[in-house]
Design a protein around this motif. Structure first.
Motif, PDB file in Angstrom:
ATOM      1  N   MET A  27      62.201  61.406  41.470  1.00 36.82           N
ATOM      2  CA  MET A  27      62.646  61.869  42.784  1.00 36.82           C
ATOM      3  C   MET A  27      64.060  61.364  43.079  1.00 36.82           C
ATOM      4  N   VAL A  28      64.317  60.096  42.758  1.00 33.05           N
ATOM      5  CA  VAL A  28      65.661  59.535  43.004  1.00 33.05           C
ATOM      6  C   VAL A  28      66.692  60.272  42.155  1.00 33.05           C
ATOM      7  N   ILE A  36      64.911  57.512  50.662  1.00 39.71           N
ATOM      8  CA  ILE A  36      65.323  58.825  50.153  1.00 39.71           C
ATOM      9  C   ILE A  36      64.953  59.926  51.150  1.00 39.71           C
ATOM     10  N   THR A  37      63.798  59.747  51.811  1.00 36.11           N
ATOM     11  CA  THR A  37      63.373  60.725  52.819  1.00 36.11           C
ATOM     12  C   THR A  37      64.383  60.792  53.961  1.00 36.11           C
ATOM     13  N   ASP A  38      64.885  59.634  54.393  1.00 37.93           N
ATOM     14  CA  ASP A  38      65.890  59.627  55.463  1.00 37.93           C
ATOM     15  C   ASP A  38      67.159  60.349  55.028  1.00 37.93           C
ATOM     16  N   ILE A  88      71.301  54.988  46.931  1.00 37.73           N
ATOM     17  CA  ILE A  88      70.647  55.783  45.883  1.00 37.73           C
ATOM     18  C   ILE A  88      70.767  55.099  44.524  1.00 37.73           C
ATOM     19  N   SER A  89      71.957  54.591  44.239  1.00 34.88           N
ATOM     20  CA  SER A  89      72.172  53.891  42.971  1.00 34.88           C
ATOM     21  C   SER A  89      71.290  52.641  42.873  1.00 34.88           C
ATOM     22  N   ALA A  90      71.204  51.890  43.969  1.00 35.99           N
ATOM     23  CA  ALA A  90      70.369  50.685  43.977  1.00 35.99           C
ATOM     24  C   ALA A  90      68.896  51.049  43.811  1.00 35.99           C
ATOM     25  N   ALA A  91      68.498  52.167  44.448  1.00 35.63           N
ATOM     26  CA  ALA A  91      67.108  52.607  44.328  1.00 35.63           C
ATOM     27  C   ALA A  91      66.775  52.955  42.879  1.00 35.63           C
TER      28      ALA A  91
END
Length: 317
Positions: free
Chosen positions: A232-233, A149-151, A250-253
């Motif tokens: 956060m996600v 997410i940071t990237d 993002i969805s997988a996270a």
């Protein structure tokens, strides 16, 4: 009265007086003094022997009998024998009771509270170790998601705009709870990768020293940090600048972090339930042990009653 009669009466009276005088002389006089005899008074037993006809009985006696029927297997005394308190007199067969005692004692050994506690502690320790393994996986997954997410953030959402503020705040909270650092919302993924505090660090401590207290602390911190990473996600803006690959990531996270939350929560709840169940099991075992011990004691009491003993010193009638 004639003169002659008066003379006779006077003569007789004179004779009587003379006789009395002579008698008194011999008693109190006679020229010798009366002798006095004295005896010293002393205390001593007076023995009186009495001969009577009758029957002699003991000052105390008791009729003894068994509480239950049975075959007499030992007779230790005979009529007329002198006996002493506590001496065995007669016994009936106790073989059946002794067989029951052996079975009761075996059952008591099986129901050892120490054995039950050992088994319950062993099962709880396995559950703790499994939960710790799960927490290690969860914080590793959460850290990977945080780096990804940071990237994406550093690529598209570096400015603190109204749209990006929720992501900044959520990310800072996630970094603090997961890695133990704050005010790092704009650092690179490489910088975050070097951090090992927070829930991540507590899990490593529990692995090195896996006490129940350390694991409990690590699991609680892991659950909270997983929720912060999930928030956060969720705060990540999904705009046109986000590529399809990033959308998939993002969805997988989101799916992955929620799965870890469910697993960690289930592990914590499972251990809590296991503790309650183990406590109940130990309590039940304790009650069973008490009942089994009471049964053993009761049988021993019955066995003791298969032998009649003298209550006091005496003689068998």
């Amino acid at each position: 009265m004639t003169k002659t009669s008066k003379i006779i009466i006077i003569s007789l009276s004179a004779i009587v007086l003379i006789g009395i005088a002579i008698l008194m002389y011999f008693i109190f006089g006679g020229g010798s003094q009366a002798k006095l005899v004295s005896v010293e008074a002393k205390t001593s037993d007076i023995t009186e022997k009495t001969s009577l006809n009758g029957q002699v009985k003991a000052s105390q006696g008791v009729d003894l009998s068994f509480e239950s029927q049975g075959k007499i297997v030992a007779n230790y005394v005979k009529v007329g024998n002198k006996i002493y308190a506590g001496q065995s007199l007669v016994a009936i067969d106790s073989s059946i009771l002794r067989s029951q005692l052996k079975q009761a004692e075996a059952q008591l050994d099986i129901l050892s509270v120490n054995t039950v506690e050992s088994k319950t502690n062993s099962s709880l320790q396995v559950a703790y170790q499994n939960s710790l393994n799960g927490a290690q996986k969860s914080v590793g997954t959460a850290k990977d998601i945080l780096l990804n997410i940071t990237d994406i953030q550093n690529t598209h959402f570096q400015t603190q705009s109204t749209q990006n503020i929720p992501l900044f705040n959520a990310k800072e909270k996630a970094i603090m709870s997961l890695l133990g650092q704050s005010t790092l919302s704009l650092v690179t993924s490489e910088d975050l990768g070097a951090l090992n505090g927070g829930a991540f660090g507590l899990v490593q401590t529990a692995i090195q020293n896996p006490t129940q207290a350390n694991i409990d602390t690590a699991l609680s911190a892991t659950k909270n940090s997983l929720q912060d990473v999930s928030d956060m996600v969720t705060a990540m803006p999904i705009t046109d600048v986000v590529t399809p690959a990033e959308r998939i990531a993002i969805s997988a996270a989101r799916t992955s972090i929620n799965a870890e939350i469910i697993t960690t929560s289930a592990n914590i709840e499972s251990m809590q339930n296991l503790k309650v169940n183990n406590s109940a099991t130990v309590s039940t075992a304790g009650a069973q042990v008490e009942a089994a011990q009471a049964n053993v004691d009761a049988i021993k009491t019955q066995i003791s009653k298969t032998v009649i003993t003298a209550l006091f010193d005496g003689q068998v009638d």
